[in-house]
Write an enzyme that holds these catalytic residues in place. Sequence first.
Site, mmCIF file in Angstrom:
data_model
loop_
_atom_site.group_PDB
_atom_site.id
_atom_site.type_symbol
_atom_site.label_atom_id
_atom_site.label_comp_id
_atom_site.label_asym_id
_atom_site.label_seq_id
_atom_site.Cartn_x
_atom_site.Cartn_y
_atom_site.Cartn_z
ATOM 1 N N GLN A 267 3.293 9.903 1.208
ATOM 2 C CA GLN A 267 4.579 9.199 1.319
ATOM 3 C C GLN A 267 5.531 9.566 0.180
ATOM 4 O O GLN A 267 6.736 9.341 0.277
ATOM 5 C CB GLN A 267 4.369 7.684 1.386
ATOM 6 C CG GLN A 267 3.682 7.240 2.681
ATOM 7 C CD GLN A 267 3.481 5.744 2.748
ATOM 8 O OE1 GLN A 267 2.490 5.227 2.236
ATOM 9 N NE2 GLN A 267 4.415 5.044 3.362
ATOM 10 N N HIS B 28 -4.265 1.450 7.928
ATOM 11 C CA HIS B 28 -2.890 1.971 8.001
ATOM 12 C C HIS B 28 -2.730 3.120 7.001
ATOM 13 O O HIS B 28 -2.173 4.171 7.331
ATOM 14 C CB HIS B 28 -1.918 0.817 7.691
ATOM 15 C CG HIS B 28 -0.489 1.214 7.519
ATOM 16 N ND1 HIS B 28 0.508 0.813 8.389
ATOM 17 C CD2 HIS B 28 0.141 1.958 6.564
ATOM 18 C CE1 HIS B 28 1.663 1.306 7.974
ATOM 19 N NE2 HIS B 28 1.476 2.010 6.872
ATOM 20 N N GLU B 29 -3.230 2.914 5.780
ATOM 21 C CA GLU B 29 -3.104 3.951 4.739
ATOM 22 C C GLU B 29 -3.927 5.182 5.078
ATOM 23 O O GLU B 29 -3.481 6.310 4.868
ATOM 24 C CB GLU B 29 -3.542 3.406 3.371
ATOM 25 C CG GLU B 29 -2.785 2.194 2.861
ATOM 26 C CD GLU B 29 -1.288 2.322 2.932
ATOM 27 O OE1 GLU B 29 -0.770 3.453 2.956
ATOM 28 O OE2 GLU B 29 -0.627 1.277 2.978
ATOM 29 N N CYS C 63 6.046 -0.221 7.564
ATOM 30 C CA CYS C 63 5.674 0.958 6.772
ATOM 31 C C CYS C 63 6.877 1.372 5.936
ATOM 32 O O CYS C 63 7.994 1.429 6.447
ATOM 33 C CB CYS C 63 5.255 2.092 7.703
ATOM 34 S SG CYS C 63 4.768 3.586 6.827
ATOM 35 N N LEU C 64 6.638 1.680 4.682
ATOM 36 C CA LEU C 64 7.731 2.083 3.800
ATOM 37 C C LEU C 64 8.359 3.402 4.271
ATOM 38 O O LEU C 64 9.510 3.677 3.939
ATOM 39 C CB LEU C 64 7.227 2.217 2.356
ATOM 40 C CG LEU C 64 6.747 0.892 1.712
ATOM 41 C CD1 LEU C 64 6.077 1.166 0.373
ATOM 42 C CD2 LEU C 64 7.891 -0.092 1.553
ATOM 43 N N HIS D 268 -2.240 7.526 7.316
ATOM 44 C CA HIS D 268 -1.276 8.418 6.650
ATOM 45 C C HIS D 268 -1.946 9.723 6.221
ATOM 46 O O HIS D 268 -1.325 10.782 6.258
ATOM 47 C CB HIS D 268 -0.674 7.746 5.406
ATOM 48 C CG HIS D 268 0.461 6.815 5.687
ATOM 49 N ND1 HIS D 268 1.630 7.228 6.285
ATOM 50 C CD2 HIS D 268 0.631 5.487 5.430
ATOM 51 C CE1 HIS D 268 2.461 6.190 6.382
ATOM 52 N NE2 HIS D 268 1.877 5.121 5.878
ATOM 53 N N GLY E 14 0.845 -1.197 0.000
ATOM 54 C CA GLY E 14 0.000 0.000 0.000
ATOM 55 C C GLY E 14 0.873 1.237 0.000
ATOM 56 O O GLY E 14 2.055 1.164 0.353
HETATM 57 O O1 GNR Z 1 4.029 -2.648 2.632
HETATM 58 C C1 GNR Z 1 3.372 -2.493 3.658
HETATM 59 N N1 GNR Z 1 3.035 -3.562 4.411
HETATM 60 C C2 GNR Z 1 2.148 -3.526 5.473
HETATM 61 C C3 GNR Z 1 2.080 -4.629 6.317
HETATM 62 C C4 GNR Z 1 1.211 -4.630 7.381
HETATM 63 C C5 GNR Z 1 0.395 -3.541 7.595
HETATM 64 C C6 GNR Z 1 0.453 -2.438 6.790
HETATM 65 C C7 GNR Z 1 1.320 -2.430 5.719
HETATM 66 S S1 GNR Z 1 1.370 -1.049 4.665
HETATM 67 C C8 GNR Z 1 3.007 -1.118 4.100
HETATM 68 C C9 GNR Z 1 3.246 -0.078 3.027
HETATM 69 C C10 GNR Z 1 3.071 1.303 3.608
HETATM 70 O O2 GNR Z 1 3.862 1.847 4.305
HETATM 71 N N2 GNR Z 1 1.942 1.908 3.348
HETATM 72 O O3 GNR Z 1 1.681 3.104 3.874
HETATM 73 NI NI NI Z 2 2.778 3.180 5.737
#
Ligand code: GNR
Ligand code: NI
Length: 171
Positions: A51, A135-136, A93-94, A139, A46
């Site tokens: 980001q 999670h997204e 998270c990236l 952000h 995601g």
């Molecule tokens: O790549 C991602 N893996 C992930 C694993 C578990 C819960 C959320 C994520 S999102 C993350 C990519 C990211 O940072 N998205 O904002």
């Molecule tokens: Ni993230």
Amino acid sequence: MAVKTIITEPNKLLRQISKPVESVGKEEQQLMDDMLDTMYDANGIGLAAIQIGVPKRIIVMDISKDEKKEPKYFVNPVVVNKDPIKNTHEEGCLSVPEQFAEIDRPSKCEVEYLDYKGKKQILMADGLLATCIQHEMDHLEGILFIDYLSKLKKSIIIKKLSKLKSNTAIL
Ligand code: GNR
Ligand code: NI
């Protein structure tokens, strides 16, 4: 189509609240294409626009495991329902490279959004999809998963990331 640089913590940009998109046009579609390229390049599932430094309420996701890509696009997503039952999932998270933690979130949620073509959609998510969309959407509010950890755990992670940054600055 372009791979962009992903902003990493600590960086104030990640704390911005993203603005709603007025309509889904060429510019937004171009952004979604770039976001998807960037996400696949980084092996993520995601990515939120902020980001890559764009404070718009746009998310791309692909939680498919096999080779067949299943990209999903979310513009102006809103949670309209969430399950009171929580689920724990290990998150990364990236923008918080190489750090992982178990986070509790509603196990299911219903999200209203506009798709790639600007058409209104509703999605019922559970499992990894529910975890990822929440999670997204965090952000978009300037929230990172590390914000749910204790002050101590969070500060340890931020220190590590600052160190990582100062090291890469020398190289
Ligand atoms: O790549 C991602 N893996 C992930 C694993 C578990 C819960 C959320 C994520 S999102 C993350 C990519 C990211 O940072 N998205 O904002
Ligand atoms: Ni993230």
